[in-house]
Design a protein around this motif. Structure first.
Motif, short mmCIF file in Angstrom:
data_model
loop_
_atom_site.label_atom_id
_atom_site.label_comp_id
_atom_site.label_asym_id
_atom_site.label_seq_id
_atom_site.Cartn_x
_atom_site.Cartn_y
_atom_site.Cartn_z
N LEU A 94 0.85 -1.19 0.00
CA LEU A 94 0.00 0.00 0.00
C LEU A 94 0.89 1.24 0.00
CD1 LEU A 94 -2.83 -0.72 2.62
CD2 LEU A 94 -3.14 -0.26 0.17
N PRO A 95 0.41 2.32 -0.62
CA PRO A 95 1.21 3.55 -0.60
C PRO A 95 1.32 4.11 0.83
CG PRO A 95 -0.59 3.70 -2.19
CD PRO A 95 -0.83 2.47 -1.38
N THR A 96 2.50 4.58 1.17
CA THR A 96 2.71 5.22 2.46
C THR A 96 3.18 6.66 2.20
OG1 THR A 96 5.00 4.49 2.52
CG2 THR A 96 3.41 3.05 3.57
N PRO A 97 2.19 7.52 1.91
CA PRO A 97 2.55 8.86 1.42
C PRO A 97 3.33 9.69 2.44
CG PRO A 97 0.17 8.65 1.72
CD PRO A 97 0.76 7.31 2.01
N LYS A 98 3.17 9.35 3.69
CA LYS A 98 3.82 10.17 4.71
C LYS A 98 5.14 9.53 5.15
CE LYS A 98 2.57 12.23 9.04
NZ LYS A 98 1.76 11.71 10.12
N LEU A 99 6.19 10.31 5.05
CA LEU A 99 7.50 9.86 5.50
C LEU A 99 7.68 10.33 6.94
CD1 LEU A 99 9.87 8.36 4.14
CD2 LEU A 99 10.86 10.58 3.63
N LEU A 100 7.74 9.38 7.87
CA LEU A 100 7.87 9.74 9.29
C LEU A 100 9.31 10.04 9.66
CD1 LEU A 100 5.60 6.97 10.87
CD2 LEU A 100 4.95 9.30 10.24
N GLU A 101 10.20 9.35 8.99
CA GLU A 101 11.63 9.48 9.28
C GLU A 101 12.37 9.20 8.00
OE1 GLU A 101 13.97 7.29 12.36
OE2 GLU A 101 12.09 7.43 13.47
N GLY A 102 13.57 9.72 7.92
CA GLY A 102 14.40 9.34 6.79
C GLY A 102 14.70 10.44 5.80
N ASP A 103 14.12 11.65 6.05
CA ASP A 103 14.48 12.74 5.15
C ASP A 103 15.21 13.86 5.91
OD1 ASP A 103 12.37 13.69 6.59
OD2 ASP A 103 11.31 14.56 4.89
N GLU A 104 15.71 13.51 7.10
CA GLU A 104 16.34 14.54 7.90
C GLU A 104 17.81 14.75 7.56
OE1 GLU A 104 15.56 11.30 8.67
OE2 GLU A 104 15.08 11.52 10.80
N LEU A 105 18.26 15.88 7.94
CA LEU A 105 19.69 16.16 7.92
C LEU A 105 19.93 17.05 9.11
CD1 LEU A 105 22.32 16.16 5.79
CD2 LEU A 105 21.94 18.54 6.32
N GLU A 106 20.49 16.48 10.16
CA GLU A 106 20.63 17.28 11.36
C GLU A 106 21.87 16.93 12.14
OE1 GLU A 106 16.88 16.25 13.01
OE2 GLU A 106 17.63 14.44 13.97
N LEU A 107 22.30 17.89 12.91
CA LEU A 107 23.43 17.69 13.79
C LEU A 107 22.94 16.91 15.00
CD1 LEU A 107 26.42 18.53 14.14
CD2 LEU A 107 25.59 20.50 15.43
N ASP A 108 23.54 15.78 15.26
CA ASP A 108 23.08 14.92 16.34
C ASP A 108 23.89 15.14 17.61
OD1 ASP A 108 21.36 12.73 17.23
OD2 ASP A 108 23.21 11.57 17.34
N GLU A 109 25.19 15.20 17.45
CA GLU A 109 26.04 15.27 18.62
C GLU A 109 27.32 16.03 18.29
OE1 GLU A 109 26.24 11.29 20.28
OE2 GLU A 109 27.73 12.02 21.70
N LEU A 110 27.79 16.73 19.29
CA LEU A 110 29.02 17.49 19.12
C LEU A 110 29.95 17.11 20.26
CD1 LEU A 110 29.54 19.63 16.96
CD2 LEU A 110 28.98 21.36 18.65
N GLU A 111 31.16 16.74 19.91
CA GLU A 111 32.14 16.42 20.93
C GLU A 111 33.08 17.60 21.05
OE1 GLU A 111 33.46 12.16 20.62
OE2 GLU A 111 35.40 13.10 20.95
N ILE A 112 33.04 18.23 22.20
CA ILE A 112 33.81 19.45 22.38
C ILE A 112 35.06 19.16 23.19
CG2 ILE A 112 33.77 21.75 23.40
CD1 ILE A 112 30.72 21.76 22.82
N ALA A 113 36.18 19.65 22.70
CA ALA A 113 37.45 19.44 23.40
C ALA A 113 37.40 20.16 24.74
CB ALA A 113 38.60 19.97 22.56
N PRO A 114 37.87 19.49 25.79
CA PRO A 114 37.88 20.15 27.10
C PRO A 114 38.78 21.38 27.03
CG PRO A 114 39.09 18.06 27.15
CD PRO A 114 38.45 18.16 25.81
N SER A 115 38.24 22.50 27.47
CA SER A 115 39.02 23.73 27.38
C SER A 115 40.01 23.79 28.54
CB SER A 115 38.10 24.94 27.38
OG SER A 115 37.24 24.87 28.50
N ALA A 116 41.20 24.21 28.23
CA ALA A 116 42.21 24.35 29.27
C ALA A 116 41.90 25.61 30.07
CB ALA A 116 43.59 24.44 28.62
N ARG A 117 41.47 25.40 31.29
CA ARG A 117 41.11 26.56 32.12
C ARG A 117 42.30 27.00 32.94
NH1 ARG A 117 35.58 24.80 33.02
NH2 ARG A 117 34.32 25.92 31.49
N THR A 118 42.56 28.26 32.93
CA THR A 118 43.60 28.80 33.78
C THR A 118 42.94 29.72 34.79
OG1 THR A 118 43.95 30.48 32.10
CG2 THR A 118 45.52 28.67 32.14
N SER A 119 42.75 29.20 36.00
CA SER A 119 42.11 30.04 37.00
C SER A 119 42.89 30.00 38.30
CB SER A 119 40.66 29.61 37.24
OG SER A 119 40.63 28.24 37.62
#
Ligand SMILES: [Zn+2]
Length: 119
Positions: A94-119
């Motif tokens: 049967l036709p499934t006209p609605k796409l629930l998932e699968g047409d996205e393009l998104e940023l999922d996760e960002l790994e950020i380098a620990p910043s060297a804190r000088t305090s």
């Protein structure tokens, strides 16, 4: 070659997130790319270094998660679609006209380098 502009906008978004988190450098980013989006992961990967050059993402690793297409069948509810079949339920066709998932393009996760804190 629209992957180049997509790589640029992803880099922009990632830089915003980085700033919001007070980080200085991104070590890795994960992007979700729908199988049904018009984005070719390989092309995006190829375009990324140029887009990231000169930004805090310059040495970041790019992970791409492929998201399979999910359509809504009137009989079976959400079903995983097969690209070769188009927008049709793989079980009953049967036709499934609605796409629930699968047409996205998104940023999922960002790994950020620990910043060297000088305090
Ligand atoms: Zn079905």
């Amino acid at each position: 070659m629209h992957e180049a502009s997509i790589a640029l906008s992803l880099t922009d978004v990632a830089c915003d997130v980085l700033r919001e988190n007070g980080g200085t450098r991104v070590t890795a980013l994960t992007v979700r790319v729908g199988e049904w989006s018009s984005v070719v992961p390989e092309a995006l990967r190829a375009a990324f270094p140029a887009a990231a050059a000169g930004t805090p993402l310059a040495s970041a690793r790019l992970n791409i998660i492929t998201v399979l297409g999910v359509g809504e069948c009137p009989e079976h509810g959400p079903v995983t679609l097969e690209l070769s079949k188009g927008l049709r339920c793989p079980i009953c066709d049967l036709p499934t006209p609605k796409l629930l998932e699968g047409d996205e393009l998104e940023l999922d996760e960002l790994e950020i380098a620990p910043s060297a804190r000088t305090s």
